[in-house]
Design a protein around this motif. Structure first.
Motif, PDB file in Angstrom:
ATOM      1  N   TYR A 125     -15.027 -40.454  75.082  1.00 24.74           N
ATOM      2  CA  TYR A 125     -14.230 -39.227  75.160  1.00 24.74           C
ATOM      3  C   TYR A 125     -15.046 -37.986  74.811  1.00 24.74           C
ATOM      4  O   TYR A 125     -14.702 -36.895  75.223  1.00 24.74           O
ATOM      5  N   TRP A 126     -16.107 -38.178  74.022  1.00 25.33           N
ATOM      6  CA  TRP A 126     -16.999 -37.031  73.803  1.00 25.33           C
ATOM      7  C   TRP A 126     -17.604 -36.605  75.137  1.00 25.33           C
ATOM      8  O   TRP A 126     -17.690 -35.428  75.446  1.00 25.33           O
ATOM      9  N   GLN A 135     -14.786 -43.761  71.187  1.00 28.32           N
ATOM     10  CA  GLN A 135     -14.801 -42.348  70.810  1.00 28.32           C
ATOM     11  C   GLN A 135     -15.834 -41.566  71.613  1.00 28.32           C
ATOM     12  O   GLN A 135     -15.546 -40.482  72.131  1.00 28.32           O
ATOM     13  N   GLN A 147     -18.118 -27.985  67.899  1.00 25.34           N
ATOM     14  CA  GLN A 147     -16.984 -28.750  67.381  1.00 25.34           C
ATOM     15  C   GLN A 147     -15.692 -28.174  67.947  1.00 25.34           C
ATOM     16  O   GLN A 147     -15.698 -27.161  68.611  1.00 25.34           O
ATOM     17  N   LEU A 148     -14.601 -28.830  67.631  1.00 25.96           N
ATOM     18  CA  LEU A 148     -13.287 -28.290  67.979  1.00 25.96           C
ATOM     19  C   LEU A 148     -12.951 -27.252  66.916  1.00 25.96           C
ATOM     20  O   LEU A 148     -13.093 -27.514  65.734  1.00 25.96           O
ATOM     21  N   GLU A 149     -12.522 -26.094  67.343  1.00 25.12           N
ATOM     22  CA  GLU A 149     -12.353 -25.013  66.368  1.00 25.12           C
ATOM     23  C   GLU A 149     -11.054 -25.148  65.578  1.00 25.12           C
ATOM     24  O   GLU A 149     -10.123 -25.850  65.991  1.00 25.12           O
ATOM     25  N   TYR A 206      -4.606 -32.802  70.493  1.00 26.60           N
ATOM     26  CA  TYR A 206      -5.608 -33.839  70.229  1.00 26.60           C
ATOM     27  C   TYR A 206      -5.059 -35.238  70.527  1.00 26.60           C
ATOM     28  O   TYR A 206      -5.758 -36.096  71.023  1.00 26.60           O
ATOM     29  N   TYR A 251     -14.869 -34.993  77.204  1.00 29.94           N
ATOM     30  CA  TYR A 251     -14.567 -33.630  76.726  1.00 29.94           C
ATOM     31  C   TYR A 251     -15.566 -32.631  77.299  1.00 29.94           C
ATOM     32  O   TYR A 251     -15.197 -31.561  77.777  1.00 29.94           O
ATOM     33  N   VAL A 296      -4.290 -42.699  63.627  1.00 31.15           N
ATOM     34  CA  VAL A 296      -4.232 -41.241  63.709  1.00 31.15           C
ATOM     35  C   VAL A 296      -3.200 -40.784  64.735  1.00 31.15           C
ATOM     36  O   VAL A 296      -2.505 -39.799  64.539  1.00 31.15           O
ATOM     37  N   ALA A 323      -9.877 -36.672  71.366  1.00 33.20           N
ATOM     38  CA  ALA A 323     -10.079 -35.225  71.238  1.00 33.20           C
ATOM     39  C   ALA A 323     -11.475 -34.841  71.706  1.00 33.20           C
ATOM     40  O   ALA A 323     -11.709 -33.718  72.120  1.00 33.20           O
ATOM     41  N   GLY A 324     -12.417 -35.755  71.606  1.00 39.32           N
ATOM     42  CA  GLY A 324     -13.676 -35.560  72.305  1.00 39.32           C
ATOM     43  C   GLY A 324     -14.768 -34.810  71.578  1.00 39.32           C
ATOM     44  O   GLY A 324     -15.795 -34.526  72.157  1.00 39.32           O
ATOM     45  N   ASN A 325     -14.539 -34.477  70.334  1.00 38.38           N
ATOM     46  CA  ASN A 325     -15.618 -33.818  69.603  1.00 38.38           C
ATOM     47  C   ASN A 325     -15.317 -33.925  68.128  1.00 38.38           C
ATOM     48  O   ASN A 325     -14.200 -34.270  67.734  1.00 38.38           O
ATOM     49  N   ALA A 326     -16.327 -33.618  67.340  1.00 42.07           N
ATOM     50  CA  ALA A 326     -16.074 -33.480  65.906  1.00 42.07           C
ATOM     51  C   ALA A 326     -15.146 -32.287  65.740  1.00 42.07           C
ATOM     52  O   ALA A 326     -15.194 -31.347  66.530  1.00 42.07           O
ATOM     53  N   ALA A 327     -14.313 -32.332  64.744  1.00 42.67           N
ATOM     54  CA  ALA A 327     -13.364 -31.240  64.560  1.00 42.67           C
ATOM     55  C   ALA A 327     -13.765 -30.419  63.356  1.00 42.67           C
ATOM     56  O   ALA A 327     -14.389 -30.908  62.419  1.00 42.67           O
ATOM     57  N   GLN A 351      -8.663 -46.892  64.209  1.00 42.88           N
ATOM     58  CA  GLN A 351      -8.668 -45.480  63.832  1.00 42.88           C
ATOM     59  C   GLN A 351      -7.790 -44.664  64.775  1.00 42.88           C
ATOM     60  O   GLN A 351      -7.045 -43.780  64.347  1.00 42.88           O
ATOM     61  N   THR A 362     -10.204 -35.865  61.121  1.00 44.09           N
ATOM     62  CA  THR A 362     -10.528 -36.994  61.985  1.00 44.09           C
ATOM     63  C   THR A 362      -9.447 -37.058  63.053  1.00 44.09           C
ATOM     64  O   THR A 362      -8.475 -37.766  62.913  1.00 44.09           O
ATOM     65  N   PRO A 363      -9.633 -36.259  64.122  1.00 40.50           N
ATOM     66  CA  PRO A 363      -8.596 -36.223  65.140  1.00 40.50           C
ATOM     67  C   PRO A 363      -8.590 -37.521  65.932  1.00 40.50           C
ATOM     68  O   PRO A 363      -9.493 -38.357  65.800  1.00 40.50           O
TER      69      PRO A 363
END
Lengths: 517, 1083
Positions: free
Chosen positions: A95-96, A92, B753-755, A153, A99, A507, B804-808, A503, B799-800
């Motif tokens: 990817y943060w 994860q 975060q992701l909006e 996503y 991003y 998802v 997705a690369g960030n908290a959502a 996870q 919880t994407p």
């Protein structure tokens, strides 16, 4: 009430539309990618350094006792499942980082040298993150643009070749816009330089088995004259050599935050943390066992003890310089006024210890905050080297050897050997290849390259087949060390890749699992 | 108090006094007034009496012995009349004589009805046949007929010679009013589901927080003591769990909206109304989704000033504690587990015995109230001091409150007033939140019994090593070193050490109040303008001493910490209500607007080391350098504006209809512009069947059917731009930086975060059908409701996919339904001097998540130990059910649990994917009840409360700490080679056993909340002391709990507002048992 009564404005933050404009914005945004790397390598109990090292034949998990950190034990013994939290979190966080790199690449316009440089760094960092993703997990989603809406996503898994192609493309595009290390300011040496991007491109090409192209890239690094080997091997990972001439890229940590048990920044994905808390985790177990004597090591929580087999490998190669720099035996420790056994626990070693303590990336007192009132355990500042010149030389030697040019390979490996007083090699062909492999093991021990090396060489099953089957318990029966036998341990064919996290699969309906998990 | 007066005895010693004066004396002593006609009764007659402690009847019999006077004692007066058959004709009648018969609703004669000429004391009472004769009635007067239990009736006398009267039963309770949103309503015409608790239910209990007074008192309301620590917050759940996050109701205290009423002294409360259905709460729109509790504080009354003083003193002690393994058992267990071959058995510590003590608590409350010339006041003060039951001064709660409520009718059409409450509280708390990671009680449960509290003899070698190394090992007050475990590591620390390093306390000053004006310019029109303010300043101050316990638990640098919070909330409300009656129609329209702003400023500072390690230096001024200083702060600003309306229609008190509509707009800090307005409608209707002509005469005196439907929102889980992606250079109050190569720090900018620009309100839709019955002259009351409440668009953490690369941002991703039946049954009667009442309530609850966004297969909640996500939300299951491995007995061969896979089949290779439902903390039934009785001067009450169908998870047993101690239950019932048919696994079993249903226990319990015996001083004595009343009582509070749970307290639940922790016992602070003594005196 007018509409405007409800229109509050957030404090301390900037709407996305107003950002990514200035040179400072570009630098601040790209430093955000480095911050993720910093988290990934030393954040509480999910470290990339630990993952890569535990997967090798270099260390045992250790800890206070069996079950202290089950996720790490599972990794060390090749018993991990797709829900292993370390594997999940690192996947994860990769990817943060990607991003953030994608945001820089998508939003910064290359209008100034600083912005061009930021974009180039973002591309290099993205390539570095994809390098670990593709080598550790295989087919992973290839995301190169920030998701614009929630329906983006979920991404499908990309072909391995496409990921390699993107890595090469990113590095090739980045290299022209990156400064040489010597051109970087003192502060900016934490940032990706041209040499690092070239080395990373060479490494990628080596993994892709494009040996001639790889050798050519490594040669550019060598020819740049920017780098060299320092004379004292025992100092290569020490604080004094940070950003020194042997260093191509480091993840930076600081002791200056003066963390204590009240203000340490646990949680928050480690983004607030600036120190290297993992060095406390991996310090030898105190509590009546370890005492460092005059070594300068501070006791910690007892993870990542070196395996005796590595000691033996050094000894077999007559490589005492690197052996004594990499680890210390109980006998040597006692000679320095220290100890390893606990008289209250039947004179046992700490759990998971085979009688040796790691010195490379050790818990050095002088690498934490030296202020008397500072909490040493929480302020280690040892940087993690992701690329150093000896590694470049050995990869270059390997690339030349595989490309059939042993004449170019030999001086490179011998340069590395000469530093540690080992005789020059004269072998060739596959024998030289075998020598290079062993040289990499001894030169780069505990530096997180071993597992990926073994997998790409196809040696993983041979070398790691028994890894984790017998765990030292620290205790003795009739003078012989006790081992705990672990069923289901050892490298199996499926372990060439890590599992796609559970996870992700639950998802993302477009995802799928690697073979065998 | 009339009931008491009737029972009262009196003393009378007179010599040659007129009857008139004797009657006055009796009036003074008893509170009764006499009604008589001086034409008929010779009050100038002189008598001599000597009656001591004699009943009222006996005194009257003696007074009128030998005269033709008869008397009847009524509600608050005594009617004197001439005994029937006597017709001396002593006085000449000056008017006409009126005769007639008084009957009840069913036509039966009503004896004993008082008939008086209104405005005079001239009257009589009806005889056994309901017949009365009242002589001497002037024309153009009004006759007043009164009788207990009946509505008063007035008849104009215009010369009729016979007046027959049919009296209607008065439904006493229904005449009361209840508070509803922005007003009051007669109970008889309420169409929503509203439960009331009044001051008499609250007084005399040992509650320090007002919510506790609701516990067990009314159906549909679950009050959860998540922690028994003094001053700990209390969770209230109205009609189930309607949100995955915070689902506390909002409180409206005299119009002031708040989420925290911990600073309100229960003795200041006049009534609490719980609005349960959507029709009642929809007037609060966006914030009514979790129910509304309206609290009305006491107001002064015109008349003589009243002073009341209440005092309570109690002793608290711990109730049931689990029995843990002793050293010998621990040794055997660890040996069998292969973990410790030889446990040192020098000590055998009963940790739970050691950490609890008996602790006192006391409370004083004094109030002054009264009023004249259109002004009333109520001034009160209270002091609460509660020590906790864990040893040491670390758990303590002190609270001072002052309240002034006043009202002034300054003009015939204008009233102004205020409520004003100031409070100061100081709360010290033990480390409880640490739970299984070093909480005091958690550690007491987990640390091995072989470690002593302190070393009374020689210090063992492992501790000596620490001492020799110069580590600051802590000592007990008696000078001995505290014990350091040799076997249990990590965060688990000798709880006395944890106590010794806990220094902090939280101090809160709160000013809460409002000013208002109520205008009544036209008949039927009431305009209210109200400004509410809530100002709270909170300081948490602590310092960290140095200590060494182990390499993992130590501190080498002192530090001072000051965290300051300032909440400033204001709300400005203006609303008008217009009532119009035409014919049998009664219409009320309410229109209003309000605006509010709630700001929260946070300033945190810390620095160290202290110049000296001494509490005297524990201030930020006294630190040796500024080098370690850290400060952070910010302000949160939430706003809302609202428009609301309600139309109530009532036809002949028979058909009732009500509709309300509210529109709320949230500030940008909570919702994006596009979705910030919400409309919340509701309708309800009632049919009072008993008012229909066709309704048969029966024991049922009142029957009302109700139905309602409405929508509400909830904002409680939104805030701080949670929907937006913002670029920030700080996180959690700390700068985001990267250490540059030259030692400087580079500033980082990161996307928060992701909006989610589509974020919208959580909305709940609720239907309710109810029935209210009263029977046997209102002695029996019965209420039943069925409700179905569906909350949609639950705001959940997103919880994407990992790439997705960030908290959502949170998303609206789920629906949860709560439905159930509620029953309340009350019966009240009196047999001579014995009054008694019984009240029972019961609620069923079915909670189910009916939808979850398909991109989330489940939501994950609370962690138990490291790595076990033990609660989850999933479609088809109750909210935050327990999530773990399912087992089916113990394998007789291996002693390990037999794990089941997802399909329920035994498996040898259970994996993460096999985790499933293993229990739920949500009860399917909860109930409460009370019995109160009084006889002469004594009164007695018992009340209880309980739940069933809920589970508790023993959350302190961590699978990563195999050497922790455990309840003896796991020792006695474990598998061994000799006991292969065991219910619990072998020592040293597969660690997955500790992430399974083996830790889930039946959490049903029944608790006797209170058994209380009271005594009222006799009236005669009080008169001499110039007191109105005085009552003394003793009670046992929370004393008896019936449960099968083997852990600490079945009411356990982790002490935070999030629902995702419900039912997890991490070593929760248990509810203390209390022995209370109290008195209540009024002047």
């Amino acid at each position: 009430c007018s509409q405007s009564f409800l229109d509050t404005t957030p404090e301390g933050s900037i709407p996305v539309d107003n950002f990514y404009k200035t040179d400072a914005d570009a630098k601040g945004a790209v430093l955000g990618v480095y911050d993720i790397l910093q988290s990934m390598y030393a954040y509480d109990w999910d470290s990339m350094w630990m993952l890569k090292t535990l997967l090798s034949d270099e260390i045992y998990t250790g800890g206070g006792h069996r079950g202290d950190q089950p996720p790490y034990e599972e990794i060390n013994e090749f018993r991990y499942s797709s829900s292993n939290p370390v594997i999940t979190w690192l996947f994860q966080m990769s990817y943060w980082g990607i991003y953030r790199a994608n945001l820089v690449i998508a939003n910064i316009k290359p209008e100034s040298p600083a912005k061009k440089q930021a974009i180039a760094e973002a591309k290099s960092l993205r390539a570095m993150l994809y390098f670990d993703l593709v080598t550790l997990w295989g087919k992973v989603p290839l995301v190169t643009e920030p998701a614009a809406s929630p329906d983006q996503y979920n991404q499908p898994r990309a072909a391995v070749a496409d990921i390699w192609a993107q890595i090469e493309k990113d590095l090739n595009e980045a290299i022209p816009d990156l400064p040489l290390k010597s051109q970087q300011s003192a502060a900016d040496k934490v940032r990706v330089s041209k040499g690092m991007a070239q080395a990373m491109l060479g490494k990628s090409l080596l993994y892709e088995k494009k040996y001639a192209d790889a050798a050519a890239e490594f040669q550019k690094v060598i020819d740049s004259g920017e780098y060299g080997l320092i004379s004292d091997y025992s100092q290569v990972l020490r604080k004094g050599q940070e950003f020194g001439k042997e260093s191509l890229f480091e993840i930076s940590y600081s002791a200056e935050k003066n963390y204590d048990w009240g203000n340490f920044q646990w949680g928050n994905n480690g983004r607030n943390t600036e120190s290297n808390i993992h060095w406390q985790l991996c310090g030898p177990r105190g509590d009546g066992w370890f005492d460092g004597g005059s070594t300068g090591l501070v006791a910690g929580w007892g993870f990542a003890y070196p395996q005796k087999s590595l000691w033996n490998a050094y000894t077999a190669a007559n490589d005492t310089v690197r052996r004594n720099a990499a680890m210390i035996s109980e006998k040597q420790l006692i000679a320095k006024g220290g100890k390893l056994r606990n008289p209250d626990q039947n004179n046992s070693y700490p759990w998971g210890c085979e009688g040796y303590i790691r010195l490379k990336y050790g818990s050095w007192a002088d690498e934490s905050n030296t202020n008397a009132t500072s909490v040493k355990e929480l302020n280690y500042a040892t940087n993690i080297r992701l690329m150093r010149y000896a590694d470049v030389l050995l990869m270059a030697a390997e690339a030349y050897n595989r490309a059939g040019d042993d004449a170019k390979a030999l001086p490179l490996i011998n340069q590395v050997r000469a530093r540690v007083n080992l005789p020059a090699l004269t072998s060739s062909g596959d024998q030289l290849f075998a020598d290079i492999k062993n040289e990499r093991r001894l030169e780069l021990s505990f530096e997180g390259v071993r597992f990926q090396d073994l997998v790409r060489w196809g040696d993983a099953k041979t070398v790691l087949g028994d890894q984790g089957k017998m765990i030292p318990e620290g205790t003795f029966t009739n003078g012989k060390e006790d081992y705990m036998s672990i069923s289901g341990a050892g490298f199996k064919d499926k372990n060439v890749l890590l599992p796609i996290p559970e996870q992700e699969i639950s998802v993302n309906p477009q995802s799928s699992q690697n073979d065998g998990y | 108090n009339k009931t008491t007066a009737q029972n009262a005895s009196l003393s009378l010693s007179v010599n040659n006094m007129t009857v008139r004066n004797v009657l006055k004396n009796i009036e003074k002593q008893t509170g009764y007034s006499f009604i008589y006609s001086s034409e008929l009764i010779d009050v100038n007659r002189r008598v001599s009496l000597d009656e001591q402690e004699t009943s009222l009847q006996d005194v009257l019999d003696a007074l009128f012995a030998g005269t033709p006077v008869s008397y009847s004692i009524n509600d608050d007066h005594i009617v004197l009349s001439r005994a029937s058959g006597d017709a001396t004709g002593k006085a000449q009648p000056q008017g006409h004589t009126v005769t007639g018969k008084v009957t009840d609703g069913s036509g039966g004669p009503l004896p004993g009805v008082t008939v008086v000429i209104k405005g005079t004391t001239h009257g009589t009472i009806t005889d056994a046949n309901g017949v009365y004769h009242l002589a001497d009635v002037p024309a153009n007067t009004t006759l007043l007929y009164s009788f207990v239990g009946m509505k008063n009736k007035e008849i104009a006398y215009t010369g009729q010679s016979a007046i027959n009267v049919k009296m209607e039963e008065e439904t006493i309770g229904l005449g009361e009013v209840v508070a509803v949103g922005y007003g009051v309503q007669k109970k008889s015409v309420v169409t929503g589901a509203i439960a009331s608790v009044n001051s008499s239910d609250i007084g005399n209990t040992s509650v320090s927080q007002a919510q506790q007074a609701l516990q067990g008192k009314t159906s549909g309301v679950q009050v959860i003591n998540a922690s028994g620590a003094p001053g700990a917050p209390i969770k209230v759940r109205i009609r189930g769990y309607s949100s995955n996050n915070n689902s506390n109701p909002i409180y409206i205290v005299d119009g002031i909206k708040t989420t925290d009423i911990s600073n309100l002294d229960p003795d200041d409360i006049s009534s609490m109304e719980v609005l349960k259905d959507a029709a009642s709460t929809a007037i609060y729109g966006a914030e009514g989704g979790n129910g509304v509790v309206i609290i009305t504080t006491k107001k002064g009354k015109s008349g003589k000033p009243t002073i009341t003083y209440d005092f309570q003193y109690g002793l608290q002690s711990v109730g049931h504690t689990p029995k843990l393994m002793n050293t010998s058992q621990y040794s055997t267990f660890m040996n069998e587990a292969g973990l410790i071959s030889n446990v040192d058995q020098t000590y055998n510590t009963d940790w739970l015995g050691a950490i609890f003590e008996t602790a006192p608590m006391q409370k004083h409350h004094i109030s002054f109230s009264g009023g004249k010339d259109g002004s009333t006041y109520m001034l009160s003060m209270s002091y609460l001091n509660q020590d906790g039951i864990v040893v040491g001064p670390q758990d303590k709660y002190k609270r001072y409150t002052v309240r002034l409520n006043s009202d002034h009718q300054i003009l015939p059409w204008m009233k102004v007033g205020n409520t004003f409450a100031y409070s100061n509280s100081q709360r010290a708390a033990i480390n409880e939140s640490g739970g299984e990671f070093g909480g005091v009680i958690g550690s007491a449960l987990m640390i091995d019994p072989a470690t002593p509290v302190e070393y009374t003899g020689d210090v063992p070698a492992h501790v000596q090593t620490f001492i020799n190394n110069g580590n600051p090992i802590l000592k007990a007050p008696d000078g001995n070193y505290y014990g350091i475990s040799k076997y249990v590591f990590g965060e688990i620390v000798n709880p006395f050490v944890t106590q010794a390093i806990t220094k902090g306390s939280t101090q809160q000053d709160q000013l809460q109040g409002n000013v208002y004006a109520v205008l009544t310019p036209l008949k039927g029109l009431t305009i209210t303008s109200r400004f509410n303010l809530n100002l709270t300043y909170q300081n948490y101050h602590t310092w960290n001493p140095t200590y060494y316990y182990t390499a993992e638990r130590n501190n080498s640098a002192t530090k001072v910490i000051d965290n300051n919070d300032l909440w400033k909330d204001w709300m400005f409300e203006n609303f008008a209500s217009y009532n119009h009656k035409f014919g049998e129609h009664d219409l009320t329209l309410l229109l209003g607007i309000s605006a509010e702003k709630a700001t929260h400023r946070i300033t945190n500072a810390q620095g160290g080391p202290m110049i000296m390690e001494n509490p005297a230096y524990a201030q930020l001024d006294f630190i040796s350098s500024q080098k370690n200083d850290q400060v952070n702060g910010r302000i949160d600003d939430n706003r809302k504006e609202s428009y609301f309306s309600r139309l109530s229609y009532n036809y002949k008190d028979k058909y009732l209809l009500e509709g309300s509509l509210r529109r709320d707009g949230a500030g940008l800090s909570q919702l994006p512009k596009s979705g910030r307005w919400g409309i919340f409608p509701a309708v309800s209707g009632g049919w009072v069947i008993s008012n229909e002509d066709f309704f048969p005469k029966s024991f049922i005196t009142n029957a009302k059917l109700r139905a309602s439907w409405g929508q509400n929102g909830s904002l409680s889980n939104l805030g701080n731009y949670s929907y937006a992606s913002l670029i920030s250079s700080t996180s959690n109050g700390y700068a985001l930086t990267y250490p540059m190569a030259d030692g400087s720090f580079g500033t980082i900018f990161e996307p928060s975060q992701l909006e989610n620009p589509n974020l919208r309100w959580e909305t709940s839709v609720q239907t309710d059908v109810g029935l209210d019955l009263r029977a046997f002259r209102d002695r029996l009351t019965f209420t039943m409701d069925y409700y179905n409440k569906k909350t949609t668009d639950l705001i959940t953490q997103n919880t994407p996919a990992l790439e997705a690369g960030n908290a959502a941002s949170p998303i609206n991703a789920g629906d949860v339904t709560n439905k159930g039946f509620e029953f309340e049954l009350g019966y009240r009667n009196k047999i001579h001097d014995f009054n008694y009442g019984i009240h029972l309530n019961m609620s069923t609850l079915k909670n189910e998540v009916t939808y979850l966004n398909p991109t989330l297969d489940r939501l994950y909640g609370a962690q138990v130990g490291p790595g076990w996500t033990a609660t989850a939300v999933q479609k088809g299951e109750p909210l935050w059910f327990f999530y773990g491995y399912k087992t089916k007995g113990i394998d007789p061969k291996t002693g390990d649990p037999i794990f089941l896979d997802k399909s329920g089949q035994p498996t040898n290779n259970v994996t993460e994917a096999d985790k499933q439902y293993i229990g739920s903390a949500i009860p399917n039934l909860y109930y409460g009840g009370s019995l109160d009785a009084s006889y002469k001067n004594f009164d007695f009450n018992v009340n209880f409360q309980g739940t069933s169908g809920n589970d508790v998870m023993m959350g302190w047993i961590r699978n990563d700490r195999p050497t922790i101690n455990r309840p003896e239950y796991f020792f006695k019932n474990r598998w061994t080679a000799d006991n292969t048919t065991a219910t619990e696994p072998r020592a040293g079993t597969n660690p997955k056993a500790w992430n399974s249903d083996l830790l889930v226990f039946n959490g049903a319990f029944m608790r006797i909340k209170q058994i209380q015996l009271g005594y009222n001083l006799p009236k005669s004595l009080m008169n001499n002391l110039h007191m109105k009343s005085a009552r003394f009582y003793i009670s046992l509070d929370d004393f008896f709990t019936f449960t099968n749970y083997i852990g600490m307290d079945p009411e356990a639940g982790t002490n935070n507002n999030n629902n995702n922790n419900i039912g997890i016992d991490r070593g929760t602070y248990p509810t203390a048992r209390k022995v209370m003594f109290g008195t209540s005196i009024s002047f």
